[in-house]
Motif scaffolding. Sequence first.
Motif, PDB file in Angstrom:
ATOM      1  N   ALA A  58      38.657  36.375  45.758  1.00 22.64           N
ATOM      2  CA  ALA A  58      39.260  37.708  45.756  1.00 22.64           C
ATOM      3  C   ALA A  58      38.516  38.563  44.739  1.00 22.64           C
ATOM      4  CB  ALA A  58      40.737  37.613  45.406  1.00 22.64           C
TER       5      ALA A  58
ATOM      6  N   TYR B 224      46.081  41.953  49.233  1.00 26.86           N
ATOM      7  CA  TYR B 224      46.067  40.789  48.326  1.00 26.86           C
ATOM      8  C   TYR B 224      47.242  39.862  48.652  1.00 26.86           C
ATOM      9  CZ  TYR B 224      43.794  38.999  44.072  1.00 26.86           C
ATOM     10  OH  TYR B 224      43.048  38.279  43.175  1.00 26.86           O
TER      11      TYR B 224
ATOM     12  N   ALA C 224      39.787  34.392  41.366  1.00 24.92           N
ATOM     13  CA  ALA C 224      40.019  35.835  41.258  1.00 24.92           C
ATOM     14  C   ALA C 224      39.084  36.509  40.269  1.00 24.92           C
ATOM     15  CB  ALA C 224      41.468  36.104  40.854  1.00 24.92           C
TER      16      ALA C 224
ATOM     17  N   HIS D 203      47.679  38.479  38.841  1.00 23.47           N
ATOM     18  CA  HIS D 203      46.791  37.352  39.135  1.00 23.47           C
ATOM     19  C   HIS D 203      47.343  36.009  38.652  1.00 23.47           C
ATOM     20  CE1 HIS D 203      44.220  40.983  39.073  1.00 23.47           C
ATOM     21  NE2 HIS D 203      43.649  40.404  40.108  1.00 23.47           N
TER      22      HIS D 203
ATOM     23  N   ILE E 112      46.322  31.306  42.791  1.00 19.37           N
ATOM     24  CA  ILE E 112      45.100  31.701  42.086  1.00 19.37           C
ATOM     25  C   ILE E 112      44.846  30.676  40.985  1.00 19.37           C
ATOM     26  CG2 ILE E 112      44.014  33.468  40.648  1.00 19.37           C
ATOM     27  CD1 ILE E 112      45.626  35.554  42.209  1.00 19.37           C
TER      28      ILE E 112
END
Length: 478
Positions: free
Chosen positions: A197, A206, A222, A233, A238
């Motif tokens: 990402a 997202y 990320a 995040h 993630i």
Amino acid sequence: MLKIVKILGKLIASLLLLLIITVLVIIGIDSYRTGYLKTDAIDQAAHNSYVITHVNVIPMHKDTVYQNTSVYIKNGIIAHIADTISAPNVPTINANGKYLCPGLIDMHVHVWDTYELGLYLANGVTAVRNVWGMPMHLRMKEALRTNELIGPEFFTSGPKITGPEFIGDDNLQIFSPEEATEKVIDFKAKGYDFIKAYYGLPKDTYDAVITQAAKETMDIIAHPSQKVPYSYHFNPQIRSIEHAEDIVQQPLAYTLDTVALARVVDTFAQSTHTAFCPTLTVYNNIYQILQNDTILQMPKLGYMNPLIKKVDSQASFDRWYQTKQKDTGVVVRIKAQHDFHLKIVKELHDAGVPIICGTDAGIGITLPGFSLHRELAFYKAAGLSNYEVLKTATINASQTHSIMNHMGSIEEGKTANMLLLESNPLTDITTLQNPAMVFSKGRRINRETLETFETKAYDRNNLWVSALRYAENLIIEK
């Protein structure tokens, strides 16, 4: 008229055929030149099981050293660790008091060609996490998985996913949550390991990426997006957040604010599932460019991929050289921010956040393999002990993703990705730079061969084949 059309058709067909032949010849020459990395070019005796004796083992899953130990490698797996081992008809390697530690892992690289695989091994890097995936990386991953090539274990994200705003042809623009869902499914089907990402990803898209990645059991890496809060995040899907400079640029709003940093660190520490990958080297290289107007003529830049050197290295130099002409204070500011990055690493580490070693190797002037040792030196400068520094590139890295859990420490049942070192890295971290022997999935590679890998990769002439592979990515993934 019909005759002219037929002649033009034959001419176009001939030109296309010539183009295809030219492309195949270019690729074939490059494959031939990297033949030294094919496993059948390595000493066949290196494939066997063996016992390493009289070795001091640094296991890295705990802070200790097993003195004068024996390690039995069977079919590339660490089968047994004991004071003495009896394994009839199995070759023995007498380590003569050297030190054995896990191979190093670079968790943030950009691989451009096969030559770089040898450069990583020569620097003791036995696994890499490639975070800008292209079709060529899927082929490379398969060649390494099937042991056609020798190199570091290879894990790769798919293309970098960003939002609808164009921020460069190196990013894959996503225009809706529905498209994001489709792309995650597609990347999984193609064989990519992770989702990358990137900067510019809006919240609705997202959210769709995270939801589908969970369904596909694909971890997300990320590069923080400025379209969502930094705290967004800290999501279980993630597994790592990249780049110390993005903490300064996003939650700290381009200030070196220690009070604001403390709040970020506290929030980060509450997330028990997310590691931090600082990539200090690539940012420090800005300072190096600002300090040295002839940096692109440095001999070591011969280890960069020639296409990247010609395009990205030059662009980085031009950008910062021109900035310095307009603003002489930029040199002091960049150095101050680098020093602040060291503080970020130390405070996150002290708060219990897992630090994983990543360099951003392969872009700008960040050298594949070599840069990992600079990155480790920065962690030491930040105040981490040698053991804590080594953890970032071994056990911490391997624990980030379940598909990497089989490495990162010297334990029975783990893959034999290891380094044989002349001295103890817990007292001298620089010994990692010149391993006496590297073990890649059990296959042992001596120092002389490792130096050959470096020689073969230096000033390589593969600009056109690199351009073709990049063009392939633009055609297929855009």
